[in-house]
Design a protein around this motif. Structure first.
Motif, short mmCIF file in Angstrom:
data_model
loop_
_atom_site.label_atom_id
_atom_site.label_comp_id
_atom_site.label_asym_id
_atom_site.label_seq_id
_atom_site.Cartn_x
_atom_site.Cartn_y
_atom_site.Cartn_z
N PHE A 6 0.85 -1.19 0.00
CA PHE A 6 0.00 0.00 0.00
C PHE A 6 0.89 1.24 0.00
O PHE A 6 1.70 1.42 0.90
N PRO A 7 0.77 2.12 -1.00
CA PRO A 7 1.60 3.33 -1.00
C PRO A 7 1.14 4.30 0.11
O PRO A 7 0.03 4.81 0.08
N THR A 67 13.47 -1.13 1.11
CA THR A 67 14.64 -1.98 1.36
C THR A 67 14.29 -3.46 1.36
O THR A 67 15.18 -4.29 1.34
N ARG A 68 13.00 -3.78 1.36
CA ARG A 68 12.59 -5.19 1.34
C ARG A 68 12.58 -5.71 -0.10
O ARG A 68 12.36 -4.97 -1.03
N ARG A 72 5.93 -8.33 -3.28
CA ARG A 72 5.18 -7.21 -2.71
C ARG A 72 5.91 -5.88 -2.91
O ARG A 72 5.28 -4.85 -3.09
N ALA A 73 7.23 -5.90 -2.86
CA ALA A 73 8.00 -4.67 -3.08
C ALA A 73 7.81 -4.17 -4.51
O ALA A 73 7.69 -2.97 -4.74
N VAL A 74 7.77 -5.08 -5.47
CA VAL A 74 7.56 -4.69 -6.86
C VAL A 74 6.16 -4.09 -7.03
O VAL A 74 5.98 -3.06 -7.70
N VAL A 75 5.18 -4.70 -6.40
CA VAL A 75 3.81 -4.18 -6.45
C VAL A 75 3.75 -2.80 -5.79
O VAL A 75 3.11 -1.88 -6.31
N ASP A 76 4.44 -2.64 -4.67
CA ASP A 76 4.47 -1.35 -3.98
C ASP A 76 5.09 -0.27 -4.86
O ASP A 76 4.57 0.85 -4.93
N VAL A 119 16.82 2.15 -4.48
CA VAL A 119 17.13 1.27 -3.35
C VAL A 119 16.94 -0.19 -3.76
O VAL A 119 17.76 -1.05 -3.44
N THR A 120 15.89 -0.48 -4.49
CA THR A 120 15.63 -1.86 -4.93
C THR A 120 16.72 -2.35 -5.87
O THR A 120 17.21 -3.47 -5.74
N LEU A 121 17.13 -1.52 -6.81
CA LEU A 121 18.20 -1.92 -7.74
C LEU A 121 19.52 -2.12 -7.01
O LEU A 121 20.26 -3.05 -7.30
#
Length: 140
Positions: A6-7, A67-68, A72-76, A119-121
């Motif tokens: 959820f953003p 950072t996760r 779910r992080a991709v969806v976020d 951060v994800t990359l």
């Protein structure tokens, strides 16, 4: 745990829209509160200033969530990008959104999108392993 997809910046965006559309004529720049400082000065905060400060707290939460690793992080990140695009369209097309407060909310949303992907990359680079190279030398 369920808020991961959820953003969080949707909350200040919704607050802005509720106030802007339900209470016509509300000014985001009028003084909402005054604080008398020890120096003798007076710090005046508007409703827009308070909303921006709250949004920055939500931005911190979004960056921590970035950072996760996982689906779910991709969806976020995708939802954050959609929120930014919706804000940009509203800023360009809706007269009630043509304020400095809304522009700053949109800028905070852009920082969320860029920081989330960065951060994800960066995290994904650390998890990259190279196949084909033995990790220990074979003994004969």
């Amino acid at each position: 745990m369920y808020l991961l997809g959820f953003p969080l910046l949707l909350v200040p965006f919704a607050i802005y829209n509720i106030v802007a559309f339900l209470w016509a004529g509300v000014s985001w720049s009028d003084a909402a509160t005054r604080v008398h400082l020890v120096s003798g000065g007076e710090w005046t905060m508007s409703a827009g200033d308070i909303l921006i400060a709250v949004s920055l707290v939500f931005l911190f939460g979004e960056i921590v969530k970035a950072t996760r690793i996982g689906t779910r992080a991709v969806v976020d990140h995708a939802l954050s990008l959609l929120l930014f695009l919706a804000m940009m369209i509203e800023f360009l097309l809706v007269p009630q959104a043509a304020t400095a407060t809304f522009f700053l909310l949109m800028a905070i949303s852009l920082v969320d999108v860029l920081a989330g992907f960065a951060v994800t990359l960066r995290t994904a680079q650390r998890d990259l392993s190279v196949d084909g190279f033995p990790t220990s030398s074979p003994t004969s």
